[in-house]
Design an enzyme around this catalytic site. Structure first.
Site, PDB file in Angstrom:
ATOM      1  CG  ASP A  83      39.167  52.933  40.880  1.00  0.00           C
ATOM      2  OD1 ASP A  83      39.751  51.845  40.990  1.00  0.00           O
ATOM      3  OD2 ASP A  83      39.351  53.894  41.655  1.00  0.00           O
TER       4      ASP A  83
ATOM      5  CG  HIS B 120      41.827  49.478  37.308  1.00  0.00           C
ATOM      6  ND1 HIS B 120      40.772  48.941  38.019  1.00  0.00           N
ATOM      7  CD2 HIS B 120      41.953  50.768  37.735  1.00  0.00           C
ATOM      8  CE1 HIS B 120      40.294  49.862  38.841  1.00  0.00           C
ATOM      9  NE2 HIS B 120      40.984  50.978  38.683  1.00  0.00           N
TER      10      HIS B 120
END
Length: 322
Positions: free
Chosen positions: A100, A300
């Site tokens: 991320d 994610h």
């Protein structure tokens, strides 16, 4: 056993979890996480003969938490990571792995401080080169000019997103984590919200939560954010223009260290601005990209959702480094 150290990285102090002995592998987490997001990678990397280390990024967990927005600019983040390598491995460069926001941080550290970086891997966020325009301009063009909600635009007004997330930390994390995981049905993250909507508006609270995040895991994250709050983490998103200006000095560089990318097929990061051949773009910006895998069905939270598959790829890549 994982031990914790507080290290001076030059401008401030970071907490770092450490396990094992050998060449340094330094892991950098994203939003809204902590060193704990690498819990499944620590022991396997250490057992492979490396020092596995995972920092709390500034603003998170046990690390220092300056208040100013500009304290979270990419220039400061690169300095923190380079300083952490110096503190933990003063005589040799390190392997960096980021997820991320941690991915752009390690990509840029490899670009800007190649003296401190032996190899670099990014999870979720690919390296597409030094930006040619501020991401603020991209957000305005694609979303806000059309009245569409985009979370990074919502994060710009100081105190607003913090108040929403801090009102009920457990509820906020459960809903945010689930909505962009591979377990959430398509459409769980709404794409039809408008400017002025809230981040958590219409994000469901799953019951039960997917097995990759246990109640004890969630308890750890909740405890960290109840203590630290969300200002520092969200400040990272308030530096797009500052970051763009800083990075222009490096626009003629490529990443030359051995590199690896791992993404999730259902990670919205890879499609939020459209679809394209990301691997081809990465290859143009890197001279030694040794792998670029997209994990089917993964969302994610790459290394938390699919630890076995991520570890297999990371360890093969680490063992193959010169």
């Amino acid at each position: 056993m994982t031990t914790f150290r507080t290290i001076d990285v030059g401008e401030l102090r970071l907490r770092v979890a450490v396990e094992g002995a050998g060449p340094l592998v330094l892991m950098v987490h994203g939003f809204p996480e902590s060193w704990f997001s690498w819990r499944h990678q620590m022991a396997p990397i250490a057992q492979a003969g490396f020092t596995a280390a995972a920092i709390d990024v500034r603003g998170y967990g046990g690390s220092d938490k300056p208040r100013p927005v500009e304290a979270y600019a990419m220039e400061r983040m690169v300095g923190d990571v380079a300083g952490a390598v110096q503190a933990l491995s003063p005589d040799a460069p390190a392997v960096l792995i980021g997820h991320d926001w941690g991915a752009p941080i390690v990509w840029n550290t490899a670009l800007i401080r190649p003296d401190r970086v032996r190899a670099v891997a990014g999870l979720s966020v690919p390296w597409l080169g030094v930006p040619t325009r501020s991401f603020s301009d991209v957000i305005a063009e694609v979303f806000t000019a059309h009245g569409k909600f985009f979370y990074q635009h919502y994060f710009q007004d100081e105190g607003v997103a913090e108040a929403e997330m801090e009102a009920d930390v457990r509820d906020s994390l459960r809903r945010f984590y689930y909505a962009i995981s591979g377990d959430a049905p398509e459409g769980t993250w709404p794409t039809d919200k408008g400017v002025g909507d809230r981040l958590l508006h219409r994000l469901p609270d799953p019951d039960p939560f997917p097995a990759w995040l246990t109640p004890a895991d969630l308890d750890y994250f909740v405890g960290e954010f109840r203590r630290s709050g969300f200002r520092g983490p969200i400040n990272r998103y308030r530096n797009h223009d500052r970051d763009f200006a800083y990075l222009q000095a490096f626009k003629d560089r490529r990443i030359d260290q051995p590199a690896l990318f791992i993404g999730g097929q259902r990670d919205l990061v890879l499609t939020m601005l459209g679809r394209g051949d990301l691997v081809a773009v990465m290859k143009a910006q890197m001279s030694d990209l040794r792998g670029a895998d997209i994990l089917p069905g993964c969302g994610h939270w790459t290394q938390q959702e699919r630890p076995a598959e991520v570890n297999e790829r990371l360890l093969a890549w680490l063992k193959g480094l010169d």
